[in-house]
Design an enzyme around this catalytic site. Structure first.
Site, PDB file in Angstrom:
ATOM      1  N   ASP A  21       2.104  -5.378   8.349  1.00 25.55           N
ATOM      2  CA  ASP A  21       0.998  -4.225   8.278  1.00 25.55           C
ATOM      3  C   ASP A  21      -0.250  -5.204   8.331  1.00 25.55           C
ATOM      4  O   ASP A  21      -0.388  -5.822   7.312  1.00 25.55           O
ATOM      5  CB  ASP A  21       1.073  -3.251   7.199  1.00 25.55           C
ATOM      6  CG  ASP A  21      -0.070  -2.212   6.973  1.00 25.55           C
ATOM      7  OD1 ASP A  21      -1.244  -2.600   7.194  1.00 25.55           O
ATOM      8  OD2 ASP A  21       0.103  -1.060   6.352  1.00 25.55           O
ATOM      9  N   TYR A  62     -10.463   1.001  10.974  1.00 29.51           N
ATOM     10  CA  TYR A  62     -11.706   1.459  10.324  1.00 29.51           C
ATOM     11  C   TYR A  62     -12.060   0.530   9.224  1.00 29.51           C
ATOM     12  O   TYR A  62     -13.291   0.610   8.417  1.00 29.51           O
ATOM     13  CB  TYR A  62     -11.591   2.576   9.980  1.00 29.51           C
ATOM     14  CG  TYR A  62     -10.600   2.949   8.998  1.00 29.51           C
ATOM     15  CD1 TYR A  62     -10.373   2.741   7.738  1.00 29.51           C
ATOM     16  CD2 TYR A  62      -9.455   3.721   9.556  1.00 29.51           C
ATOM     17  CE1 TYR A  62      -9.291   3.232   7.033  1.00 29.51           C
ATOM     18  CE2 TYR A  62      -8.222   3.949   8.788  1.00 29.51           C
ATOM     19  CZ  TYR A  62      -8.261   3.753   7.374  1.00 29.51           C
ATOM     20  OH  TYR A  62      -7.202   3.888   6.532  1.00 29.51           O
ATOM     21  N   LYS A  63     -11.364  -0.620   8.860  1.00 27.79           N
ATOM     22  CA  LYS A  63     -11.625  -1.558   7.696  1.00 27.79           C
ATOM     23  C   LYS A  63     -12.472  -2.798   8.752  1.00 27.79           C
ATOM     24  O   LYS A  63     -13.487  -2.550   9.016  1.00 27.79           O
ATOM     25  CB  LYS A  63     -10.558  -2.158   7.192  1.00 27.79           C
ATOM     26  CG  LYS A  63      -9.797  -0.976   6.340  1.00 27.79           C
ATOM     27  CD  LYS A  63      -8.530  -1.154   5.763  1.00 27.79           C
ATOM     28  CE  LYS A  63      -8.076   0.077   5.120  1.00 27.79           C
ATOM     29  NZ  LYS A  63      -6.605  -0.085   4.755  1.00 27.79           N
ATOM     30  N   PHE A  84       0.868  -1.224   0.116  1.00 27.96           N
ATOM     31  CA  PHE A  84      -0.185   0.112   0.001  1.00 27.96           C
ATOM     32  C   PHE A  84       1.064   1.372  -0.101  1.00 27.96           C
ATOM     33  O   PHE A  84       1.736   1.308   0.720  1.00 27.96           O
ATOM     34  CB  PHE A  84      -0.866   0.051   1.153  1.00 27.96           C
ATOM     35  CG  PHE A  84      -1.837   0.871   1.330  1.00 27.96           C
ATOM     36  CD1 PHE A  84      -3.152   0.866   0.984  1.00 27.96           C
ATOM     37  CD2 PHE A  84      -1.802   2.179   2.026  1.00 27.96           C
ATOM     38  CE1 PHE A  84      -4.166   1.750   0.966  1.00 27.96           C
ATOM     39  CE2 PHE A  84      -2.575   3.278   2.032  1.00 27.96           C
ATOM     40  CZ  PHE A  84      -3.802   2.790   1.374  1.00 27.96           C
ATOM     41  N   ARG A 140     -12.666  -4.376  -6.489  1.00 22.82           N
ATOM     42  CA  ARG A 140     -12.739  -5.298  -5.311  1.00 22.82           C
ATOM     43  C   ARG A 140     -13.746  -5.211  -4.597  1.00 22.82           C
ATOM     44  O   ARG A 140     -14.844  -4.341  -4.428  1.00 22.82           O
ATOM     45  CB  ARG A 140     -11.731  -4.033  -4.155  1.00 22.82           C
ATOM     46  CG  ARG A 140     -10.176  -3.839  -4.765  1.00 22.82           C
ATOM     47  CD  ARG A 140      -9.255  -3.688  -3.491  1.00 22.82           C
ATOM     48  NE  ARG A 140     -10.087  -2.486  -2.882  1.00 22.82           N
ATOM     49  CZ  ARG A 140      -9.562  -2.158  -1.696  1.00 22.82           C
ATOM     50  NH1 ARG A 140      -8.516  -2.479  -1.263  1.00 22.82           N
ATOM     51  NH2 ARG A 140     -10.189  -1.290  -0.709  1.00 22.82           N
TER      52      ARG A 140
HETATM   53  C1  LIG Z   1      -5.639   1.071   4.586  1.00 24.62           C
HETATM   54  C2  LIG Z   1      -4.158   0.961   4.666  1.00 24.62           C
HETATM   55  C3  LIG Z   1      -3.443   2.018   5.196  1.00 24.62           C
HETATM   56  C4  LIG Z   1      -3.946   3.291   5.760  1.00 24.62           C
HETATM   57  O1  LIG Z   1      -3.254   4.202   6.563  1.00 24.62           O
HETATM   58  P1  LIG Z   1      -3.880   5.320   7.020  1.00 24.62           P
HETATM   59  O2  LIG Z   1      -2.688   6.142   7.628  1.00 24.62           O
HETATM   60  O3  LIG Z   1      -4.976   4.958   7.828  1.00 24.62           O
HETATM   61  O4  LIG Z   1      -4.497   6.178   5.784  1.00 24.62           O
HETATM   62  C5  LIG Z   1      -2.085   1.716   5.358  1.00 24.62           C
HETATM   63  N1  LIG Z   1      -1.645   0.620   4.943  1.00 24.62           N
HETATM   64  C6  LIG Z   1      -2.288  -0.251   4.460  1.00 24.62           C
HETATM   65  C7  LIG Z   1      -1.811  -1.830   3.931  1.00 24.62           C
HETATM   66  C8  LIG Z   1      -3.620  -0.255   4.437  1.00 24.62           C
HETATM   67  O5  LIG Z   1      -4.294  -1.024   3.614  1.00 24.62           O
END
Ligand SMILES: *Cc1c(COP(=O)(O)O)cnc(C)c1O
Length: 414
Positions: free
Chosen positions: A215, A240-241, A146, A389
């Site tokens: 992560d 939040y997911k 990501f 997705r």
């Molecule tokens: C959703 C997600 C993030 C989000 O990071 P934020 O700091 O909350 O914006 C980071 N890494 C991964 C792998 C994600 O899927």
């Protein structure tokens, strides 16, 4: 979203819709199906985007109203003690711990995932420098990560004198060596839904004398993680997911017990001081998870998350995983049956051991196809350049949702 026509045309029965109904009935009887009532979802909406923003647990609005009106409005500053605000980051960390297989006292909640990645990566680089013989100057970073992880890793590496080496997760074992300080990996690829081998990769990283940083954004709440069992060094994740904490709800940082005393945060705010209210000029870090704090926690979001976590009481992550795989298997079967051949290509691995809790389909005009799906009451999302997705959140998604999503997709091509 208010103009989305929901269930405007009831779909006719098909063998797959009849099977979906039976699967949902059984799941409501003796599985996770009964938890759907604990979420507020617009009737008729098929919501397959819980891997981006989890649905609203029905108990959250009342709890947030109470926090605002009573704890803030009436108790005011006393709430830091009397309402347990001060201890919330570690208390809620301990609520997340069983979902990711962490021992109590290892997780602190606060800040965004991006900020926690920064703490974890600089912390890992400093631990590596302090505990190894030196000469370790490489930070291996998931080449498919990501984006935020890659950006933060580049900065953390620059600050700590490391060199970023991009590596595909499967190629990590071959890339490890005496120069590796730490390795940053995504547990599930956010774009393809591929699940990486956390036990095997963590063991290889440890055998090479390096530190693992995982992560968990797309795995926590969707499948077993077992941080302690596999000896992960540091981890971060968002809430939040699949944890349904609400938009922008605070993320978390895990530091293994063996590293807590040596963890040297690059953001040592006053909340992480051993005695914050002594207000001394000299910094002395707190022991334990609290060392991962920075400044004053975001209480409204934090307590919304705490209320959202109530839906997990008594839920086994193994059951969540079982249902998640059953849902994605069934969705793939429905796509095969309903979508004309050649229109979509599945990029999520077929093997269960390599599949997260989402299905990604590659297609032409993916952005327009997703807009049309959403207009027909099926919400997934689009990732550039050509991926649809669909996230499957076993606590509130059912088999009929999977069937309707695939059938609607078929109608768009039909
Ligand atoms: C959703 C997600 C993030 C989000 O990071 P934020 O700091 O909350 O914006 C980071 N890494 C991964 C792998 C994600 O899927």
């Amino acid at each position: 979203m208010s103009e989305t026509p929901l269930s405007e045309t009831p779909l006719s029965e098909t063998p797959l819709s009849i099977r979906a109904e039976a699967l949902d009935a059984r799941d409501t009887e003796d599985g996770l199906g009964k938890l759907r009532d604990r979420f507020s979802l617009p009737p008729g909406l098929v919501y397959l985007d819980g891997n981006s923003l989890g649905a609203l647990p029905a108990a959250v609005p009342g709890r947030v109203a109470d926090v605002v009106a009573r704890e803030w409005g009436e108790l005011l500053i006393r709430s830091w003690d009397e309402s347990g605000w001060w201890t919330a980051p570690e208390r809620i960390g301990d609520r997340i711990a069983p979902l990711v297989g962490a021992a109590p006292g290892r997780i602190v909640v606060g800040d965004s995932t991006s900020v926690n990645l920064f703490k974890a990566l600089v912390g890992a680089a400093r631990l590596a420098a302090a505990t190894t013989d030196g000469g370790r100057d490489e930070l291996l970073v998931d080449a498919t990560t990501f984006p935020t992880d890659g950006y933060i890793a580049a900065s953390a590496a620059r600050m700590t004198g490391l060199k970023v080496v991009p590596v595909e997760p499967a190629a990590v074992p071959a890339a490890l060596g005496p120069r590796t300080a730490a390795v940053l990996l995504n547990h599930v690829d956010y774009r393809t839904g591929r699940l990486h081998d956390l036990p095997g990769l963590t063991a290889a990283i440890r055998a090479a004398g390096a530190l693992s940083v995982w992560d968990l954004c797309h795995s926590a709440g969707a499948l077993p993680v077992d941080l302690e069992e596999h000896g992960v060094d540091l981890a971060v994740g968002c809430t939040y997911k699949y944890l349904n904490g609400g938009p922008g709800s605070p993320a978390y940082l895990y530091v293994a017990g063996r590293h807590q005393a040596g963890f040297d945060s690059p953001l040592p705010g006053w909340n992480s001081h051993a005695d914050p209210f002594a207000m001394t000029p000299g910094y002395v870090p707190a022991d334990g998870a609290r060392r991962g704090r920075v400044g004053t926690p975001d209480i409204l979001s934090m307590l919304a998350l705490e209320a959202a976590l109530d839906v997990w009481e008594g839920v086994s992550v193994a059951d969540v995983r079982r249902k998640s795989l059953a849902l994605t298997d069934f969705f793939l079967e429905c796509v095969e049956a309903y979508v004309p051949g050649g229109k979509v290509e599945t990029v999520t691995p077929a093997a269960h051991a390599e599949r997260g809790s989402q299905v990604s389909l590659r297609t032409e005009n993916a952005s327009a196809v997703m807009r049309e799906l959403i207009a027909r009451g099926v919400v997934g999302d689009f990732r550039a350049p050509d991926v649809l997705r669909f996230g499957f959140t076993p606590l509130y998604v059912g088999f009929a949702d999977a069937e309707r999503a695939a059938r609607t997709l078929g109608h768009i091509y039909g």
